[in-house]
Scaffold this motif. Structure first.
Motif, PDB file in Angstrom:
ATOM      1  N   PRO A 250      25.084   1.084  26.390  1.00  0.00           N
ATOM      2  CA  PRO A 250      23.760   1.024  27.029  1.00  0.00           C
ATOM      3  C   PRO A 250      22.620   1.080  26.006  1.00  0.00           C
ATOM      4  CG  PRO A 250      25.199   2.439  28.296  1.00  0.00           C
ATOM      5  CD  PRO A 250      25.952   2.096  27.038  1.00  0.00           C
ATOM      6  N   GLY A 251      22.806   1.900  24.955  1.00  0.00           N
ATOM      7  CA  GLY A 251      21.781   1.975  23.912  1.00  0.00           C
ATOM      8  C   GLY A 251      21.556   0.641  23.240  1.00  0.00           C
ATOM      9  N   GLU A 252      22.639  -0.099  23.002  1.00  0.00           N
ATOM     10  CA  GLU A 252      22.516  -1.424  22.370  1.00  0.00           C
ATOM     11  C   GLU A 252      21.846  -2.429  23.291  1.00  0.00           C
ATOM     12  OE1 GLU A 252      26.218  -2.010  19.419  1.00  0.00           O
ATOM     13  OE2 GLU A 252      26.815  -1.408  21.445  1.00  0.00           O
ATOM     14  N   TRP A 253      21.970  -2.229  24.602  1.00  0.00           N
ATOM     15  CA  TRP A 253      21.295  -3.115  25.561  1.00  0.00           C
ATOM     16  C   TRP A 253      19.832  -2.743  25.730  1.00  0.00           C
ATOM     17  CZ3 TRP A 253      23.307  -7.537  26.526  1.00  0.00           C
ATOM     18  CH2 TRP A 253      24.669  -7.721  26.729  1.00  0.00           C
ATOM     19  N   GLY A 254      19.394  -1.629  25.127  1.00  0.00           N
ATOM     20  CA  GLY A 254      18.004  -1.202  25.255  1.00  0.00           C
ATOM     21  C   GLY A 254      17.728  -0.354  26.478  1.00  0.00           C
ATOM     22  N   ALA A 255      18.767   0.240  27.057  1.00  0.00           N
ATOM     23  CA  ALA A 255      18.592   1.056  28.259  1.00  0.00           C
ATOM     24  C   ALA A 255      17.819   2.337  27.953  1.00  0.00           C
ATOM     25  CB  ALA A 255      19.948   1.408  28.863  1.00  0.00           C
ATOM     26  N   ASP A 256      17.096   2.814  28.949  1.00  0.00           N
ATOM     27  CA  ASP A 256      16.398   4.098  28.840  1.00  0.00           C
ATOM     28  C   ASP A 256      17.301   5.249  29.249  1.00  0.00           C
ATOM     29  OD1 ASP A 256      13.438   3.326  28.289  1.00  0.00           O
ATOM     30  OD2 ASP A 256      14.056   2.008  29.930  1.00  0.00           O
ATOM     31  N   VAL A 257      18.186   4.989  30.207  1.00  0.00           N
ATOM     32  CA  VAL A 257      19.095   6.021  30.698  1.00  0.00           C
ATOM     33  C   VAL A 257      20.477   5.398  30.893  1.00  0.00           C
ATOM     34  CG1 VAL A 257      19.520   7.778  32.456  1.00  0.00           C
ATOM     35  CG2 VAL A 257      17.174   7.084  31.946  1.00  0.00           C
ATOM     36  N   ALA A 258      21.509   6.141  30.486  1.00  0.00           N
ATOM     37  CA  ALA A 258      22.900   5.748  30.739  1.00  0.00           C
ATOM     38  C   ALA A 258      23.535   6.826  31.603  1.00  0.00           C
ATOM     39  CB  ALA A 258      23.664   5.598  29.430  1.00  0.00           C
ATOM     40  N   VAL A 259      24.111   6.427  32.704  1.00  0.00           N
ATOM     41  CA  VAL A 259      24.731   7.389  33.622  1.00  0.00           C
ATOM     42  C   VAL A 259      26.055   6.823  34.111  1.00  0.00           C
ATOM     43  CG1 VAL A 259      22.595   8.452  34.463  1.00  0.00           C
ATOM     44  CG2 VAL A 259      23.472   6.384  35.564  1.00  0.00           C
ATOM     45  N   GLY A 260      26.813   7.688  34.763  1.00  0.00           N
ATOM     46  CA  GLY A 260      28.043   7.199  35.372  1.00  0.00           C
ATOM     47  C   GLY A 260      29.066   8.287  35.546  1.00  0.00           C
ATOM     48  N   GLU A 261      30.269   7.860  35.853  1.00  0.00           N
ATOM     49  CA  GLU A 261      31.393   8.737  36.084  1.00  0.00           C
ATOM     50  C   GLU A 261      32.250   8.824  34.833  1.00  0.00           C
ATOM     51  OE1 GLU A 261      33.650  11.293  37.140  1.00  0.00           O
ATOM     52  OE2 GLU A 261      32.401  10.690  38.847  1.00  0.00           O
ATOM     53  N   ALA A 262      32.621  10.050  34.435  1.00  0.00           N
ATOM     54  CA  ALA A 262      33.438  10.260  33.235  1.00  0.00           C
ATOM     55  C   ALA A 262      34.902  10.519  33.563  1.00  0.00           C
ATOM     56  CB  ALA A 262      32.867  11.421  32.417  1.00  0.00           C
ATOM     57  N   GLN A 263      35.315  10.285  34.811  1.00  0.00           N
ATOM     58  CA  GLN A 263      36.712  10.515  35.188  1.00  0.00           C
ATOM     59  C   GLN A 263      37.667   9.725  34.317  1.00  0.00           C
ATOM     60  OE1 GLN A 263      38.815   8.035  36.812  1.00  0.00           O
ATOM     61  NE2 GLN A 263      40.550   9.461  36.835  1.00  0.00           N
ATOM     62  N   SER A 264      37.240   8.549  33.875  1.00  0.00           N
ATOM     63  CA  SER A 264      38.111   7.691  33.076  1.00  0.00           C
ATOM     64  C   SER A 264      38.412   8.270  31.697  1.00  0.00           C
ATOM     65  CB  SER A 264      37.478   6.299  32.924  1.00  0.00           C
ATOM     66  OG  SER A 264      36.186   6.394  32.333  1.00  0.00           O
ATOM     67  N   LEU A 265      37.714   9.328  31.305  1.00  0.00           N
ATOM     68  CA  LEU A 265      37.970   9.964  30.012  1.00  0.00           C
ATOM     69  C   LEU A 265      39.000  11.088  30.175  1.00  0.00           C
ATOM     70  CD1 LEU A 265      34.339  10.032  28.562  1.00  0.00           C
ATOM     71  CD2 LEU A 265      36.218   8.506  27.923  1.00  0.00           C
ATOM     72  N   GLY A 266      40.132  10.737  30.759  1.00  0.00           N
ATOM     73  CA  GLY A 266      41.251  11.657  30.808  1.00  0.00           C
ATOM     74  C   GLY A 266      41.295  12.632  31.954  1.00  0.00           C
ATOM     75  N   LEU A 267      40.401  12.510  32.926  1.00  0.00           N
ATOM     76  CA  LEU A 267      40.449  13.415  34.079  1.00  0.00           C
ATOM     77  C   LEU A 267      41.437  12.876  35.111  1.00  0.00           C
ATOM     78  CD1 LEU A 267      36.659  14.215  34.638  1.00  0.00           C
ATOM     79  CD2 LEU A 267      38.395  15.713  33.652  1.00  0.00           C
ATOM     80  N   PRO A 268      42.240  13.739  35.729  1.00  0.00           N
ATOM     81  CA  PRO A 268      43.181  13.262  36.751  1.00  0.00           C
ATOM     82  C   PRO A 268      42.443  12.723  37.964  1.00  0.00           C
ATOM     83  CG  PRO A 268      43.117  15.669  36.695  1.00  0.00           C
ATOM     84  CD  PRO A 268      42.333  15.199  35.521  1.00  0.00           C
ATOM     85  N   MET A 269      43.058  11.763  38.653  1.00  0.00           N
ATOM     86  CA  MET A 269      42.418  11.209  39.858  1.00  0.00           C
ATOM     87  C   MET A 269      42.297  12.270  40.939  1.00  0.00           C
ATOM     88  SD  MET A 269      43.782   7.294  40.144  1.00  0.00           S
ATOM     89  CE  MET A 269      45.536   7.697  40.114  1.00  0.00           C
TER      90      MET A 269
END
Length: 438
Positions: A250-269
């Protein structure tokens, strides 16, 4: 009679007197008779530890583990065994809000490390200490934009944003006086040719997009940040956290804010949660950021220490003046993510994404070969998730997959299925899924 019931008959009488009731029956008079429990609780007799273990083993055996080819915001990633082992330690499981920095250095330290990792992953300058989940983090970004851009209460949202997230945003917007206007899509991706006209109407506080989007498509945001900033609007990207290991940040795209879900970083479903919302931003916006921020400083001995900073939250300021009324972070889950990223490293995260990407493209090719499937959005790039059209009965196909041990994607339309592949899926599993669809 029951040692775990703390209130005596005198205690109960005193409480009833305080609230002006004569009996417990009068207290519960508003509860209809037909919903009241008649008789004893359906609780088995006391059992030994061995009997209890056998009982729960029998109940657990009724669970049928499916091979997951579904995504849409929650992904079946491999979790190194060290992650739950460390997070299960009592000092982490029982720790709570780190208000007293003097006795919370361990908790503050790992939150600081989490912030550092997320800032680097998103290409942004500042991260908060996490939020409830991806949908509320995205909603808070919407509110942050409205609070930051004067005389603006409109947020433009791409039609390719996850509809579950959009529903949460609409709920908050309804009660906060925020107007949500949709940016149309074309062939599964945001139609940015319409954006200049929408921005020119004025009153736009922010523009919200998703990467990859709900259909798994990797969108091109070239020039979007400039269009937004030209009209004083903030550019917000909701991104699947793990995918940023391979995609432009997002920083490279010039975004002001980056948000989202971090479940994909190793959290169980884990049947839908608990999950972890992340939020990162540019330094100039950090005073409008909700939630906690942990900072690094020096104590009177010159030693490195950590403390909560910039606490313009509703627990430290008048509620109506607070940047946000969200007042908790998912501390144990930030530790989980921190350990996961530390163990995987940059190359490990890239390998996870690349393996899922390769598997997804192989699955699509094999499905198309059956003659029953075609790309729902031809020519669009995707990473590890994609949408296909099916020429038969989608419900019947998914039931067939389910009956044979596969969770075969998410139905997104009468003729469309959204499928995801992670590093957990083998070529043999993919081939089995395809064979059932022939």
């Amino acid at each position: 009679m029951f040692k775990y019931f703390p209130h005596t008959a005198d205690d109960i009488r005193h409480m009833l007197d305080v609230i002006g009731m004569k009996s417990l029956e009068e207290l519960y008079a508003d509860i209809p008779e037909d919903v009241r429990l008649k008789g004893d609780y359906d609780i088995p007799d006391a059992q030994s530890e061995l009997e209890i273990r056998r009982l729960f083993a029998k109940l657990g055996a009724e669970n049928k583990q499916k091979i997951c080819f579904a995504g849409a915001g929650a992904y079946d990633h491999y979790i190194p065994s060290a992650v739950p082992q460390i997070c299960s330690r009592s000092e982490f499981l029982t720790s709570y809000t780190p208000y007293q920095a003097e006795i919370s250095q361990g908790t503050l330290h790992y939150i600081f490390e989490y912030q550092t990792m997320m800032a680097r992953l998103t290409g942004m300058e500042v991260s908060n200490a996490s939020m409830y989940d991806g949908s509320t983090a995205t909603t808070e970004a919407m509110m942050m934009a409205v609070a930051s851009v004067r005389k603006s209460n409109k947020v433009l949202v791409s039609e390719t944003l996850d509809p579950k997230v959009l529903d949460v945003m609409k709920t908050y917007a309804h009660y906060q006086g925020v107007e949500i206007q949709m940016i149309p899509q074309s062939n599964g991706a945001t139609d940015f040719s319409k954006l200049p006209e929408l921005l020119a109407q004025g009153g736009v506080a922010g523009v919200m997009v998703q990467q990859p989007n709900y259909y798994g498509i990797v969108e091109d945001f070239t020039g979007v940040a400039d269009m937004c900033h030209g009209q004083k609007a903030m550019f917000i990207i909701n991104a699947i956290a793990s995918d940023l290991a391979l995609l432009k940040s997002p920083g490279e795209w010039g975004a002001d804010v980056a948000v989202g879900e971090a479940q994909s970083l190793g959290l169980p479903m884990a049947w839908g949660g608990p999950y972890l919302g992340y939020m990162c931003t540019k330094e100039k916006h950090m005073r409008k950021m909700p939630g906690r921020i942990v900072g690094q400083t020096l104590d009177e001995k010159g030693q490195r220490v950590y403390a909560l900073t910039l606490q313009a939250r509703e627990q430290h300021i008048r509620r109506e003046k607070a940047t946000s009324n969200i007042c908790s972070n998912e501390s144990l889950l930030t530790l989980w993510v921190t350990i996961y990223i530390s163990l995987m490293g940059k190359q490990g995260l890239r390998n996870v994404c690349q393996t899922g990407c390769d598997g997804a493209h192989y699955l699509l090719d094999e499905l198309v070969k059956t003659g029953h499937f075609q790309e729902a959005f031809p020519g669009r790039e995707f990473l590890n998730e994609f949408c296909v059209k099916y020429d038969g009965d989608v419900d019947a196909l998914q039931k067939k997959w389910l009956d044979n041990g596969f969770f075969g994607g998410i139905k997104v339309a009468d003729d469309k299925i959204l499928l995801a592949v992670t590093e957990q899926r083998s070529k043999d599993e993919i081939d089995q899924l395809v064979a059932l669809a022939k």
